[in-house]
Scaffold this motif. Structure first.
Motif, PDB file in Angstrom:
ATOM      1  N   SER A 259      43.101  91.134  37.658  1.00 39.77           N
ATOM      2  CA  SER A 259      44.346  90.561  37.347  1.00 39.77           C
ATOM      3  C   SER A 259      44.513  89.696  36.013  1.00 39.77           C
ATOM      4  O   SER A 259      45.591  89.649  35.121  1.00 39.77           O
ATOM      5  N   GLU A 260      43.186  88.888  35.715  1.00 43.50           N
ATOM      6  CA  GLU A 260      43.273  88.269  34.466  1.00 43.50           C
ATOM      7  C   GLU A 260      43.271  89.187  33.251  1.00 43.50           C
ATOM      8  O   GLU A 260      43.781  88.563  32.273  1.00 43.50           O
ATOM      9  N   GLU A 261      42.558  90.012  33.247  1.00 44.49           N
ATOM     10  CA  GLU A 261      42.639  90.999  32.170  1.00 44.49           C
ATOM     11  C   GLU A 261      43.926  91.511  31.964  1.00 44.49           C
ATOM     12  O   GLU A 261      44.523  91.748  30.632  1.00 44.49           O
ATOM     13  N   ASN A 262      44.570  92.010  33.175  1.00 43.78           N
ATOM     14  CA  ASN A 262      45.977  92.531  33.082  1.00 43.78           C
ATOM     15  C   ASN A 262      46.995  91.585  32.427  1.00 43.78           C
ATOM     16  O   ASN A 262      47.826  91.829  31.269  1.00 43.78           O
ATOM     17  N   GLU A 263      46.721  90.268  32.748  1.00 46.63           N
ATOM     18  CA  GLU A 263      47.664  89.222  32.205  1.00 46.63           C
ATOM     19  C   GLU A 263      47.467  88.729  30.960  1.00 46.63           C
ATOM     20  O   GLU A 263      48.476  88.608  30.247  1.00 46.63           O
ATOM     21  N   LYS A 264      46.017  89.082  30.313  1.00 50.50           N
ATOM     22  CA  LYS A 264      45.836  88.768  28.899  1.00 50.50           C
ATOM     23  C   LYS A 264      46.693  89.900  27.952  1.00 50.50           C
ATOM     24  O   LYS A 264      47.030  89.812  27.093  1.00 50.50           O
ATOM     25  N   ILE A 265      46.118  91.008  28.788  1.00 50.32           N
ATOM     26  CA  ILE A 265      47.027  92.264  27.921  1.00 50.32           C
ATOM     27  C   ILE A 265      48.401  92.101  27.589  1.00 50.32           C
ATOM     28  O   ILE A 265      49.052  92.470  26.501  1.00 50.32           O
ATOM     29  N   ALA A 266      48.810  91.705  28.834  1.00 49.27           N
ATOM     30  CA  ALA A 266      50.512  91.387  28.669  1.00 49.27           C
ATOM     31  C   ALA A 266      51.039  90.251  27.662  1.00 49.27           C
ATOM     32  O   ALA A 266      51.915  90.570  26.980  1.00 49.27           O
ATOM     33  N   GLN A 267      50.187  89.235  27.844  1.00 48.06           N
ATOM     34  CA  GLN A 267      50.254  88.012  26.744  1.00 48.06           C
ATOM     35  C   GLN A 267      50.119  88.433  25.441  1.00 48.06           C
ATOM     36  O   GLN A 267      51.059  88.268  24.388  1.00 48.06           O
ATOM     37  N   LEU A 268      49.077  89.451  25.121  1.00 50.34           N
ATOM     38  CA  LEU A 268      48.791  90.298  23.914  1.00 50.34           C
ATOM     39  C   LEU A 268      49.826  90.674  23.195  1.00 50.34           C
ATOM     40  O   LEU A 268      50.232  90.891  21.973  1.00 50.34           O
ATOM     41  N   LEU A 269      50.324  91.680  24.358  1.00 54.28           N
ATOM     42  CA  LEU A 269      51.624  92.585  23.765  1.00 54.28           C
ATOM     43  C   LEU A 269      52.790  91.823  23.450  1.00 54.28           C
ATOM     44  O   LEU A 269      53.308  92.173  22.512  1.00 54.28           O
TER      45      LEU A 269
END
Length: 885
Positions: A259-269
């Motif tokens: 979930s941390e990686e998905n959260e980072k990807i969402a923030q980067l997007l």
């Protein structure tokens, strides 16, 4: 110092010059006019004073010249007034004032010349008269002297005027030269300021461009760094999923992206989308690095879209394949990872989110099609369809609620797709069974459909603030109306029923007000909330499920109408059987009838507001409402009377008179009185409810049927019930005093020789009414007591006249005694209103006065008959005892 060009100004060039302002021009013109006038006057006295006048003019011009500097300072008091715009305005004003000055000078000169010519003419005429007296020699010398003096005076005046004009021109030229000098200095000052500030502007532009360049470079660095980080996370995510699938692990194991990686990807997007707004391809189409960044970002987004779609497909396959008994939701970490995956989808193209929602809906609807195919289920299985849908909503709440954001409206979309397919299946079933439809099955299917639509509408439809305020206002008006009714109503069974309904309305009103306040608070919190509250914001769509499925039944309503007709007939019969006809037990068949009508209206308007609603309300309802009114009339007690012939003339009493004297009573018992009063209450209630039902129908039915909505015949039917009930009460009262009227008709009025006090029958009659009338007034609703009193005095006077006609002989004293008896009876009847326990509260002076007028009008007919008897009695008509034959 005057310039040569200024000295050579002519009168014609004055028109092109410009004065300072109106005040300066006025002073200069006044000085010039004054000087000219002084010079001309002096010259007219003595020609030798011309030199002195010229000297004075020169002095005045010199003084005016010295004050030119102060005048300029007055015109231009500050540096700001030396602008080109101000100078141009002063020049224009000076030109206009100079033109006006030249015109005024010309007028003055012409006036002076004309006046001098008139003086010369008068002097010449005087010299001519003197020449006739002194002789021809002196006449010729005087004539020679006069012309020379006039010529000398004219020449001196012209020189003085030209000198003053020249001096004025010199002053104006000096003023204009100074103005032009100031203008040149202002232009040079402006140029100097522009040169000084040009460097500052250049530095300012340079600073702005440098700041923007630094900002764009910083954004470019942030964008490039974010894209590189996103590239690494996307590649790592894709490789991890491929390895998991290749090792043959379960479908849920494919979703192992933390979930941390998905959260980072969402923030980067989110950051990349914001930064790309500053680097649009249209503005940077010549910068290859920016275009490459756009292409790289789009490739990464496409890769994420493919990964997300595959992950959710595997997840839906696993979850939907589970049996209904498996109530275990996904793990908390799994749900959190998928929730952040939904956040990623929010930052991709809009159709990514829609595709994921459609995947979920399609996987659910596949099972629905298998279980409820067209060949496997009919109309009797429609309730099972709705149960299946509600079950899926419960499973969504348990397994998917923490995954999908609220603003995705996933359960709403599932219900929408379910309604569309269910509607299509029902239409096909109705078309196939068009000629063999079972009315009971159709009615049950329709009611279940309407209930499902209401449940979904209340669950997913968000009422707007305007809708909630309108509903609260309507409920408040209903409560106020009931409270006003209770203040005017005694404590009867009807008031108890109204109080109970008012309590229910007040409870509903409080709930609506609480919901409205919560809605306002949640709306205001959305503007200031953040963090975890983001998942609880209002949905982006407002769904309305009323009449979504049920409208497909509209074309097949013949069977429904037939079933509704039978059902309503049974309902009316049932509520009449349960009726106790006692107003104190709280059972009211009229309320039960209109509760059923209200529910029928609610069900019908849920799927039809056109022909079906019109047929049910204007044909079925009318038929059964009129039948109910007829049953109320039949339930009225049938009374007999000892003097049926007296009431035979009243056609309206025939329905309530019994033909069987052996089985019917003549006076109402207490239970019968309660029954009649209860019927009056129910008829009155039905009239009020019909008005309200008509108003509701007028609002909801289609416009083409609106003008045909009416319940006038039914209200007339219940008015007949009210009238018949009052007539039963009046007949009971008349039967109670019938024996006393009969006694009056049998009395020997022909043997009366004197008039005494009131007769015994009058005393007995009033005592009987004093006993019976309060009993009626206590149970009868107050609004109908006046009608009962009016009906009683009409019936009583007619009956009294009938019994009076049965008297065989009436003497003079007998007629007078009858008049006295009638007066006593009238006096008693005037106080009928006072027999009501709440007469002071219910009846005002106008009501009493109106009743007394009616009583006097009715009793006057009896009194007129008796007076006519007195007038028509002649001595020959008396027998030996004084009675009429």
């Amino acid at each position: 110092t005057m310039s040569p060009s200024s000295k050579s100004l002519s009168a014609s060039s004055l028109k092109t010059l410009s004065p300072s302002n109106d005040k300066t021009t006025s002073s200069v013109a006044a000085a010039a006019t004054t000087t000219t006038t002084t010079t001309v006057t002096t010259s007219s006295i003595n020609p030798t004073t011309t030199t002195t006048s010229a000297t004075a003019t020169t002095t005045t011009s010199s003084s005016s010249y010295k004050s030119a500097t102060s005048q300029i300072n007055t015109l231009f008091p500050s540096h700001q007034s030396l602008s080109l715009e101000s100078l141009q305005q002063v020049i224009v004003k000076t030109r206009h004032n100079l033109v006006r000055l030249e015109r005024d000078l010309g007028v003055e000169i012409r006036g002076q010349m004309l006046s001098r010519q008139q003086e010369h003419k008068s002097q010449n005429s005087s010299a001519s008269d003197a020449s006739h007296i002194e002789g021809s020699s002196s006449s010729s010398s005087a004539a020679a002297t006069a012309p020379s003096s006039a010529a000398l005076l004219t020449s001196a005046t012209q020189k003085s005027v030209y000198s003053q004009l020249h001096s004025t021109q010199q002053m104006i030229s000096q003023l204009l030269s100074n103005i032009h000098l100031i203008k040149e200095k202002a232009l040079s000052s402006e140029q100097m300021v522009h040169q000084i500030t040009s460097d500052i502007k250049t530095l300012d532009f340079a600073k702005r461009n440098l700041t923007r360049t630094i900002t764009m470079l910083r954004r470019y660095y942030m964008l490039s760094e974010a894209i590189e980080n996103l590239r690494g996370l996307v590649q790592k995510r894709g490789m991890l999923n491929k390895q998991t699938v290749q090792h043959g692990k379960g479908p849920s194991a494919a979703l192992v992206s933390p979930s941390e990686e998905n959260e980072k990807i969402a923030q980067l997007l989110a950051a990349i989308n914001d930064l790309l707004h500053h680097f649009s391809p249209q503005s940077f189409q010549d910068v290859k690095k920016i275009l490459e960044m756009h292409e790289t970002t789009q490739l990464l987004k496409n890769s994420l879209e493919h990964q997300l779609e595959n992950e959710f497909k595997l997840f839906f396959n696993e979850q939907i394949a589970q049996s209904a008994a498996d109530t275990q939701p996904p793990s908390q970490s799994h749900q959190l990872a998928l929730h952040h995956a939904c956040d990623i989808a929010n930052h991709l193209k809009h159709d990514v989110k829609q595709r994921i929602i459609q995947l979920y809906v399609q996987y659910n609807m596949k099972n629905y099609d298998k279980k409820f195919s067209h060949s496997n289920s009919g109309l009797d299985a429609i309730p099972k369809r709705y149960s299946w849908c509600k079950k899926q909503l419960r499973l969504y709440k348990m397994r998917f609620d923490q995954i999908f954001p609220d603003d995705w409206c996933v359960p709403q979309e599932l219900v929408v797709e379910f309604c569309l397919q269910t509607r299509q299946h029902i239409q096909e079933l109705l078309q196939e069974q068009k000629n063999t439809l079972d009315a009971q099955v159709l009615h049950k299917a329709l009611l279940n459909t309407i209930k499902f639509e209401r449940d979904m509408h209340s669950k997913f439809h968000l009422q707007t603030q305007w809708e909630m305020e309108q509903l609260i206002r309507h409920e408040q008006e209903e409560v106020d109306k009931m409270r006003q009714t209770l203040t005017n109503e005694p404590k009867t069974s009807e008031s108890i029923s109204i109080r109970w309904r008012m309590m229910q309305k007040e409870k509903k009103l409080r709930e609506l007000q609480e919901d409205h306040e919560q809605h306002l608070q949640s709306t205001s919190a959305q503007h200031i909330g953040g963090g975890e509250e983001k998942r609880h914001v209002a949905v982006s769509k407002n769904y309305r499920f009323l009449q979504f499925i049920s409208t497909c039944f509209e074309e097949y309503m013949d069977a429904y109408i037939e079933f509704e007709d039978k059902n309503m007939g049974k309902k009316v019969q049932l509520i009449l059987e349960r009726e106790t006809w006692d107003p104190h037990d709280g059972n009211n068949s009229a309320q039960d009838l209109f509760i059923y009508i209200s529910e029928s209206l609610r069900n019908c308007r849920a799927f039809s507001q056109g022909k079906t609603l019109y047929v049910i309300t204007q044909k079925l309802w009318k038929k059964h409402i009129q039948h109910y009114a007829d049953m109320l009339i039949q339930r009225l007690p049938k009374l007999t009377t000892q003097n049926s012939s007296s009431f035979a003339k009243f056609n309206f009493l025939k329905e309530i008179m019994s033909s069987d004297n052996s089985s019917s009573a003549s006076v109402l018992t207490h239970d019968q009185l309660l029954t009649v009063c209860h019927i009056i209450q129910m008829a009155d209630y039905c009239q009020e409810e019909l008005d309200q039902t008509q108003d509701v129908l007028y609002q909801v039915i289609d416009e083409q049927y609106r003008n045909q909505v009416t319940f006038s015949d039914e209200k007339g039917k219940f008015y007949k019930v009210l009238k018949s009930s009052i007539e039963v009460l009046v007949m009971s009262l008349m039967n109670s005093i019938d024996m006393h009227l009969h006694t009056m008709s049998k009395m020997p009025w022909g043997t009366y020789n004197s008039v005494g006090d009131q007769s015994d029958y009058v005393l007995q009659l009033t005592e009987t009414l004093e006993e019976e009338f309060p009993r009626v007034a206590t149970e009868l609703p107050s609004q109908h007591f006046q009608f009962a009193c009016d009906s009683f005095i009409i019936t009583f006077t007619h009956a009294f006249q009938d019994y009076l006609s049965k008297c065989k002989k009436i003497s003079n004293a007998g007629a007078q005694q009858l008049l006295l008896d009638v007066t006593h009876i009238k006096k008693f009847l005037k106080h009928l209103y006072e027999m009501h326990p709440r007469n002071e509260e219910l009846f005002d002076e106008d009501d009493v006065a109106s009743y007394v007028r009616k009583l006097n009008r009715q009793v006057a007919r009896v009194e007129d008959i008796l007076r006519n008897i007195l007038l028509n009695i002649q001595p020959s008509q008396y027998d030996k005892k004084g009675a009429t034959k």
